[in-house]
Design a protein around this motif. Structure first.
Motif, short mmCIF file in Angstrom:
data_model
loop_
_atom_site.label_atom_id
_atom_site.label_comp_id
_atom_site.label_asym_id
_atom_site.label_seq_id
_atom_site.Cartn_x
_atom_site.Cartn_y
_atom_site.Cartn_z
N PHE A 1 -3.43 -1.38 -3.65
CA PHE A 1 -2.42 -0.88 -2.53
C PHE A 1 -1.77 -1.91 -2.08
O PHE A 1 -0.34 -1.77 -2.19
CB PHE A 1 -3.27 -0.23 -1.53
CG PHE A 1 -2.18 0.51 -0.61
CD1 PHE A 1 -1.37 1.32 -0.87
CD2 PHE A 1 -2.20 -0.08 0.92
CE1 PHE A 1 -0.43 1.92 0.06
CE2 PHE A 1 -1.07 0.75 1.69
CZ PHE A 1 -0.33 1.48 1.33
N GLN B 1 -1.37 2.58 7.80
CA GLN B 1 -0.92 2.94 6.38
C GLN B 1 -2.04 2.73 5.39
O GLN B 1 -2.49 3.53 4.41
CB GLN B 1 -0.01 2.37 5.82
CG GLN B 1 1.43 2.72 6.43
CD GLN B 1 2.47 2.12 6.03
OE1 GLN B 1 2.53 0.63 6.47
NE2 GLN B 1 3.20 2.66 5.41
N GLU C 1 -4.33 5.25 3.04
CA GLU C 1 -4.26 5.32 1.39
C GLU C 1 -5.94 4.87 0.98
O GLU C 1 -6.10 5.57 -0.04
CB GLU C 1 -3.52 4.08 1.17
CG GLU C 1 -3.09 3.99 -0.31
CD GLU C 1 -2.77 5.07 -1.12
OE1 GLU C 1 -3.26 5.33 -2.13
OE2 GLU C 1 -1.95 6.10 -0.26
#
Length: 227
Positions: free
Chosen positions: A166, A179, A183
């Motif tokens: 990521f 975030q 994710e």
């Protein structure tokens, strides 16, 4: 039938109650009173998820977990740890080892069910493969879930790999801890920002000098800055 769960718990009353509840919800539960009993049967089992009590007689829960993760077939099998210890650092330690979730006793069976369903949803979203992703001397292989640094393969857990992937795919951008949680752990995860920091620290150590490319953005999150 929702799937098969291996459940390692030495307290008979709790084990019977949890087993009854989960089987009513459609799961097939294979219960083991001792860690040794489960380890002897590992080769013939293919559980969708493992519920592991940490305070076990004989071989303790953490040692059982090490055996689980060392077995090739169980490397990515979701594991939820169950324990009476509710100290935040104990929880972080369990997740740091690679557990998928950590539930403290006493718990309501519906909370446990929600955790199980959330973990299984996240497990169903495993990386589907794809071309290697290279940034300088760092190469990620999504299909194999491995990473190479200067041509040397570095072992990562599934969560560590997802985190690194990521960050690399968003290189040059600042991503917040929230975030990352959404994710890598999923929006329905029951973990805190502190877990992200622990995993980043582990990644940095494993990547050696390349770990410096994961920059901390104070008060916000992290950014992968290739050299």
């Amino acid at each position: 039938m929702s799937g098969e769960i291996a459940y390692i718990e030495d307290e008979k009353d709790i084990a019977e109650f949890v087993t009854y509840f989960l089987e009513k919800e459609g799961y097939r539960v294979l219960h083991f009173f001792r860690g040794e009993d489960f380890l002897k049967e590992m080769e013939r089992l293919s559980p969708q998820l493992i519920l592991l009590d940490l305070m076990l007689p004989g071989i303790g829960g953490f040692e059982v977990f090490h055996h689980i993760r060392a077995h090739p077939r169980y490397r990515n099998t979701p594991v939820i740890m169950l324990t009476v210890k509710d100290d935040p650092m104990d929880i972080v330690s369990g997740l740091e080892m690679g557990a998928d979730d950590y539930v403290t006793k006493p718990f309501h069976p519906r909370e446990l069910l929600a955790r199980i369903r959330a973990v299984l949803r996240r497990a169903s979203n495993l990386p589907s493969g794809g071309k290697p992703l290279q940034v300088g001397d760092l190469v990620l292989f999504p299909e194999k879930l491995t990473v190479e640094v200067h041509g040397i393969t570095i072992p990562l857990s599934l969560r560590e790999f997802r985190l690194l992937e990521f960050l690399v795919r968003n290189r040059g951008k600042v991503v917040s801890r929230q975030q990352i949680l959404d994710e890598v752990w999923g929006e329905d995860a029951f973990v805190t920002d502190r877990v992200v920091d622990v995993y980043v620290a582990h990644l940095r150590r494993k990547l050696g000098t390349l770990g410096q490319q994961i920059a901390t953005v104070r008060g916000v999150g992290y950014s992968f800055e290739p050299s």
